[in-house]
Design a protein around this motif. Structure first.
Motif, PDB file in Angstrom:
ATOM      1  N   MET A  93       0.852  -1.161   0.000  1.00  0.00           N
ATOM      2  CA  MET A  93       0.000   0.000   0.000  1.00  0.00           C
ATOM      3  C   MET A  93       0.900   1.226   0.000  1.00  0.00           C
ATOM      4  N   ALA A  94       0.508   2.218  -0.747  1.00  0.00           N
ATOM      5  CA  ALA A  94       1.243   3.479  -0.799  1.00  0.00           C
ATOM      6  C   ALA A  94       0.247   4.621  -0.687  1.00  0.00           C
ATOM      7  N   PHE A  95       0.720   5.723  -0.133  1.00  0.00           N
ATOM      8  CA  PHE A  95      -0.130   6.893   0.046  1.00  0.00           C
ATOM      9  C   PHE A  95       0.595   8.114  -0.492  1.00  0.00           C
ATOM     10  N   ASP A  96      -0.034   8.814  -1.394  1.00  0.00           N
ATOM     11  CA  ASP A  96       0.528  10.047  -1.945  1.00  0.00           C
ATOM     12  C   ASP A  96      -0.003  11.199  -1.105  1.00  0.00           C
ATOM     13  N   GLN A  97       0.880  11.823  -0.326  1.00  0.00           N
ATOM     14  CA  GLN A  97       0.453  12.887   0.584  1.00  0.00           C
ATOM     15  C   GLN A  97      -0.065  14.113  -0.144  1.00  0.00           C
ATOM     16  N   GLN A  98       0.460  14.378  -1.322  1.00  0.00           N
ATOM     17  CA  GLN A  98       0.031  15.573  -2.050  1.00  0.00           C
ATOM     18  C   GLN A  98      -1.372  15.413  -2.633  1.00  0.00           C
ATOM     19  N   SER A  99      -1.640  14.269  -3.253  1.00  0.00           N
ATOM     20  CA  SER A  99      -2.942  14.073  -3.898  1.00  0.00           C
ATOM     21  C   SER A  99      -3.958  13.365  -3.005  1.00  0.00           C
ATOM     22  N   GLY A 100      -3.476  12.684  -1.958  1.00  0.00           N
ATOM     23  CA  GLY A 100      -4.359  11.912  -1.095  1.00  0.00           C
ATOM     24  C   GLY A 100      -4.710  10.549  -1.678  1.00  0.00           C
ATOM     25  N   ARG A 101      -4.062  10.195  -2.782  1.00  0.00           N
ATOM     26  CA  ARG A 101      -4.365   8.926  -3.456  1.00  0.00           C
ATOM     27  C   ARG A 101      -3.708   7.755  -2.726  1.00  0.00           C
ATOM     28  N   ILE A 102      -4.439   6.651  -2.653  1.00  0.00           N
ATOM     29  CA  ILE A 102      -3.925   5.422  -2.042  1.00  0.00           C
ATOM     30  C   ILE A 102      -3.696   4.402  -3.146  1.00  0.00           C
ATOM     31  N   PHE A 103      -2.523   3.804  -3.141  1.00  0.00           N
ATOM     32  CA  PHE A 103      -2.180   2.748  -4.089  1.00  0.00           C
ATOM     33  C   PHE A 103      -2.125   1.447  -3.304  1.00  0.00           C
ATOM     34  N   TRP A 143       8.180  -6.764  -6.192  1.00  0.00           N
ATOM     35  CA  TRP A 143       8.220  -6.172  -7.537  1.00  0.00           C
ATOM     36  C   TRP A 143       6.873  -6.306  -8.236  1.00  0.00           C
ATOM     37  N   ASP A 144       6.217  -7.450  -8.053  1.00  0.00           N
ATOM     38  CA  ASP A 144       4.896  -7.652  -8.659  1.00  0.00           C
ATOM     39  C   ASP A 144       3.895  -6.616  -8.152  1.00  0.00           C
ATOM     40  N   CYS A 145       3.928  -6.362  -6.860  1.00  0.00           N
ATOM     41  CA  CYS A 145       2.997  -5.384  -6.276  1.00  0.00           C
ATOM     42  C   CYS A 145       3.289  -3.972  -6.787  1.00  0.00           C
ATOM     43  N   LEU A 146       4.561  -3.617  -6.873  1.00  0.00           N
ATOM     44  CA  LEU A 146       4.905  -2.292  -7.398  1.00  0.00           C
ATOM     45  C   LEU A 146       4.404  -2.141  -8.826  1.00  0.00           C
ATOM     46  N   GLY A 147       4.562  -3.205  -9.624  1.00  0.00           N
ATOM     47  CA  GLY A 147       4.077  -3.163 -11.001  1.00  0.00           C
ATOM     48  C   GLY A 147       2.568  -3.028 -11.078  1.00  0.00           C
ATOM     49  N   LYS A 148       1.861  -3.800 -10.267  1.00  0.00           N
ATOM     50  CA  LYS A 148       0.395  -3.736 -10.261  1.00  0.00           C
ATOM     51  C   LYS A 148      -0.110  -2.362  -9.832  1.00  0.00           C
ATOM     52  N   ALA A 149       0.597  -1.742  -8.885  1.00  0.00           N
ATOM     53  CA  ALA A 149       0.190  -0.422  -8.401  1.00  0.00           C
ATOM     54  C   ALA A 149       0.728   0.702  -9.284  1.00  0.00           C
TER      55      ALA A 149
END
Length: 115
Positions: free
Chosen positions: A1-11, A27-33
């Motif tokens: 899971m990743a969170f972009d603080q500027q946009s508020g988007r969750i990956f 690596w698979d998860c990074l690619g999918k996200a």
């Protein structure tokens, strides 16, 4: 899971564990996200492989090294009960057998044990 603080988007992404190459799942998860590692300020990775090994008891034989004189503390645990009024409460079974717990002097930095 990743969170972009500027946009508020969750990956978020999930992939199967790749036992032959554990990093492949990351690596698979990074690619999918659709994320590139250089774009990430912080990275935290979680895997169920360690939990599954413990639950299924399929891992390697292990030992626990403790300070000499405290060998039984692991089994005894704390003197309080997490659920003081639950008369059905049972402590979890330790993951390491007492026969595989070794006490060493604090000054001693080497331990040789044969199972």
């Amino acid at each position: 899971m990743a969170f972009d603080q500027q946009s508020g988007r969750i990956f978020q992404a999930k992939s199967l564990t790749t036992h032959h190459e554990l990093s492949q799942g990351v690596w698979d998860c990074l690619g999918k996200a659709e994320l590139h590692p250089s774009a990430l300020a912080n990275r935290i990775h979680g895997s169920t492989i360690a939990i599954n090994i413990a639950i299924e008891e399929k891992g390697a034989r292990t030992a626990l090294v403790v300070t000499k004189g405290t060998r039984d503390v692991y089994k005894i645990g704390r003197q309080n009960r997490p659920e003081a009024y639950n008369f059905s409460f049972r402590r979890p079974v330790p993951l390491t057998a007492r026969s595989a717990i070794f006490g060493v002097n604090r000054k001693d930095c080497r331990l040789v044990a044969k199972f």
